[in-house]
Design an enzyme around this catalytic site. Sequence first.
Site, mmCIF file in Angstrom:
data_model
loop_
_atom_site.group_PDB
_atom_site.id
_atom_site.type_symbol
_atom_site.label_atom_id
_atom_site.label_comp_id
_atom_site.label_asym_id
_atom_site.label_seq_id
_atom_site.Cartn_x
_atom_site.Cartn_y
_atom_site.Cartn_z
ATOM 1 N N ARG A 233 0.839 -1.200 0.000
ATOM 2 C CA ARG A 233 0.000 0.000 0.000
ATOM 3 C C ARG A 233 0.872 1.248 0.000
ATOM 4 O O ARG A 233 1.803 1.369 0.799
ATOM 5 C CB ARG A 233 -0.895 -0.002 1.242
ATOM 6 C CG ARG A 233 -1.830 1.189 1.370
ATOM 7 C CD ARG A 233 -2.551 1.161 2.719
ATOM 8 N NE ARG A 233 -3.403 -0.019 2.850
ATOM 9 C CZ ARG A 233 -3.770 -0.543 4.029
ATOM 10 N NH1 ARG A 233 -3.319 -0.022 5.161
ATOM 11 N NH2 ARG A 233 -4.565 -1.589 4.057
ATOM 12 N N ARG B 149 -1.553 6.781 9.825
ATOM 13 C CA ARG B 149 -1.692 6.228 8.469
ATOM 14 C C ARG B 149 -1.867 7.359 7.447
ATOM 15 O O ARG B 149 -1.672 8.533 7.750
ATOM 16 C CB ARG B 149 -2.905 5.286 8.439
ATOM 17 C CG ARG B 149 -2.831 4.115 9.433
ATOM 18 C CD ARG B 149 -1.933 3.002 8.947
ATOM 19 N NE ARG B 149 -1.978 1.811 9.790
ATOM 20 C CZ ARG B 149 -2.812 0.788 9.632
ATOM 21 N NH1 ARG B 149 -3.721 0.806 8.666
ATOM 22 N NH2 ARG B 149 -2.760 -0.266 10.428
ATOM 23 N N LYS C 9 -3.127 1.595 15.138
ATOM 24 C CA LYS C 9 -3.133 2.538 14.026
ATOM 25 C C LYS C 9 -3.813 3.847 14.417
ATOM 26 O O LYS C 9 -4.610 3.905 15.350
ATOM 27 C CB LYS C 9 -3.834 1.925 12.820
ATOM 28 C CG LYS C 9 -5.283 1.518 13.072
ATOM 29 C CD LYS C 9 -5.835 0.738 11.899
ATOM 30 C CE LYS C 9 -7.229 0.185 12.199
ATOM 31 N NZ LYS C 9 -7.736 -0.661 11.108
ATOM 32 N N LYS D 36 -5.574 7.540 12.563
ATOM 33 C CA LYS D 36 -6.091 8.056 11.302
ATOM 34 C C LYS D 36 -6.512 9.521 11.427
ATOM 35 O O LYS D 36 -7.144 9.902 12.403
ATOM 36 C CB LYS D 36 -7.273 7.203 10.828
ATOM 37 C CG LYS D 36 -6.899 5.752 10.556
ATOM 38 C CD LYS D 36 -8.071 4.905 10.117
ATOM 39 C CE LYS D 36 -7.632 3.479 9.805
ATOM 40 N NZ LYS D 36 -8.765 2.628 9.360
ATOM 41 N N CYS E 97 -14.964 -3.620 1.225
ATOM 42 C CA CYS E 97 -13.551 -3.926 1.441
ATOM 43 C C CYS E 97 -13.154 -5.118 0.566
ATOM 44 O O CYS E 97 -14.019 -5.813 0.038
ATOM 45 C CB CYS E 97 -13.303 -4.229 2.919
ATOM 46 S SG CYS E 97 -13.990 -5.809 3.460
ATOM 47 N N CYS F 125 -7.634 -11.038 2.315
ATOM 48 C CA CYS F 125 -7.522 -10.504 3.672
ATOM 49 C C CYS F 125 -7.593 -11.637 4.693
ATOM 50 O O CYS F 125 -8.551 -12.421 4.709
ATOM 51 C CB CYS F 125 -8.623 -9.491 3.945
ATOM 52 S SG CYS F 125 -8.541 -8.807 5.626
ATOM 53 N N CYS G 284 -15.628 -8.483 7.713
ATOM 54 C CA CYS G 284 -15.401 -8.690 9.143
ATOM 55 C C CYS G 284 -15.817 -7.411 9.854
ATOM 56 O O CYS G 284 -16.123 -6.404 9.213
ATOM 57 C CB CYS G 284 -13.941 -9.043 9.416
ATOM 58 S SG CYS G 284 -12.830 -7.628 9.449
ATOM 59 N N CYS H 154 -13.291 -1.594 7.582
ATOM 60 C CA CYS H 154 -12.451 -0.843 6.649
ATOM 61 C C CYS H 154 -13.259 -0.044 5.627
ATOM 62 O O CYS H 154 -12.812 0.998 5.160
ATOM 63 C CB CYS H 154 -11.495 -1.791 5.937
ATOM 64 S SG CYS H 154 -10.234 -2.481 7.027
#
Length: 584
Positions: free
Chosen positions: A90, A159, A226, A228, A447, A453, A492, A496
Amino acid sequence: MSTPDQDKSTTEKTILGLGPGEGSKVEHIKIESNYLHGQIVEELQQDTPRFTEDQVQLIKFHGMYQQEDRDARQARKAAGTEKAYQFMIRSRIPGGALTAEQYLVQDDLSERYGNHTMRITTRQSFQLHGILKGDIHSTIHSINESLLSTLAACGDVNRNVMACPAPVSSRAQAQIQDIAHKLALHLAPKSKAYHEIWIDNEKVASSEEEEETIEPMYGQTYLPRKFKIGVAYPGDNCVDTFTQDIGFVARIENEELVGFTAVIGGGMGSTHGKKETFPRLANPFADVTVEQVLQVAETIITVQRDYGDRTNRRHARMKYVVEERGIPWFRQQVEERLGYTLSDPSEVHFHDVDHHLGWHEQADGNWFLGLHIENGRLKDTETRQLKTGLRTVVKEFQPNIRLTGQQNILLVDIPAEQRSAIEARLQEFGIATDPKDAGAYRYAMACPALPTCGLAVAEAERALPDVVTILENNLRALGLDNEKLSFRMTGCPNGCARPYMGDVGFVGRSRDLYNVHVGGDWSNTRLNTIYAQNVNVKDIPATLQPLFVLWHDERQDGEGFGDYCHRIGIEQLKERAAEKSPIG
């Protein structure tokens, strides 16, 4: 702001003082990594298709995930062969802004090393899928040669910084993009590991003093999870501001950017069956000037660094610190470290989520064209050569590129005299420029989920198109097919594709089973709510159909689907829908 000695003392006390058995395993992997070096170089040189468990955690900071082709898992297991390991790489692209040359590098790498597709993420980045271990170095090295980076696109750091991508307004719009780039650079890890491994292949010399402060903000263990950030234009919530750890909403007066209203504590991820985890919307925090943005963002991050949960990674996002300690406590922490008082937050109002599709005139007289990309996947099919067509247009006309938070692409800075030629070129490859041609899928996203994934328990990208096709037909029969109605699906509960926002969300529970959420709002300022659990994918249209009928019959003037469901309430909806349900 706190002094270096105070920062060092706080850091030692909170994150560097983890003893044996304290903190999660990932925390100790980070501590022992020598600032993200680990054994990555050594394992790159080994003739194996994968990294070992500890290095799998570290390579995330460098911008990649180790994955496998789960479609091939059973056959390979039966044959006694190793899993089909591959990597997703990414790029970090602040505000989704890149040049034509940078776009073409990504396209070339996807053909040379990847699975011949590129995927626009919900955070305005590019992902390349299907990269093999032996091609990782060449891929990342080439991305950096194009003046992009993969550093901090993943991992326990800040991120990719989102920003409204459309160049349609005043000079303030360009300033918003500039702020996103400055935030990304300022908050990036300072470790030389990335440069040494992927760019120069040799250790960068540094003094003893520099080594001691190699990560002055993050420390040895970086963040608990993470982080954001999104920067929004007033009134347009195209970056889903309230889902960010920090959302900066621009304040503009007389077409001049005068500052931002910061909201903090948003986040989408949760875990099925774990009540201590939940999606959360950000809270208003403070007004900041343009000059204060970098310092305030950094200081908020240091509070999360010091107080985030480092034992339970499911409970480690900043939203839980904000939820459990409250905004007044958090603001006090930030102000003590800043050394000054922040202004109270202005009210934030969003009236729309602009997908920026179709042709639009820019503030400078040029034009941009927003193209809908289903689930952000750039690929060629029998009916539409999307990837080849875009490559051809970008090569020939050299537009700049913007990626959007809805997984779409904007071709920007187009002179008026090129419009008709670009239209004709795109049509040659079956690429529609009218947003209406996307139908109900115009406002849908999913996603990647299966087969790549490792967290996915259900389909998303491969399942949502068929679901939306049926839903669109049902809406058309009711005369509702031209209404704005957003659909979001994830494989899930980590969220995302931000399924807990918008009109309808589908969250994977297990293979072919989903929780169905309704009752958010079009401008993404309200969480939706679980309406039905463990719904088989084939039953999703029938589950929603009674609600569509009720909305058609009972809606107030101009009332959106999510607003209708919220006004009636989940229990009332269930009672009324049961009377109309074709499967009930």
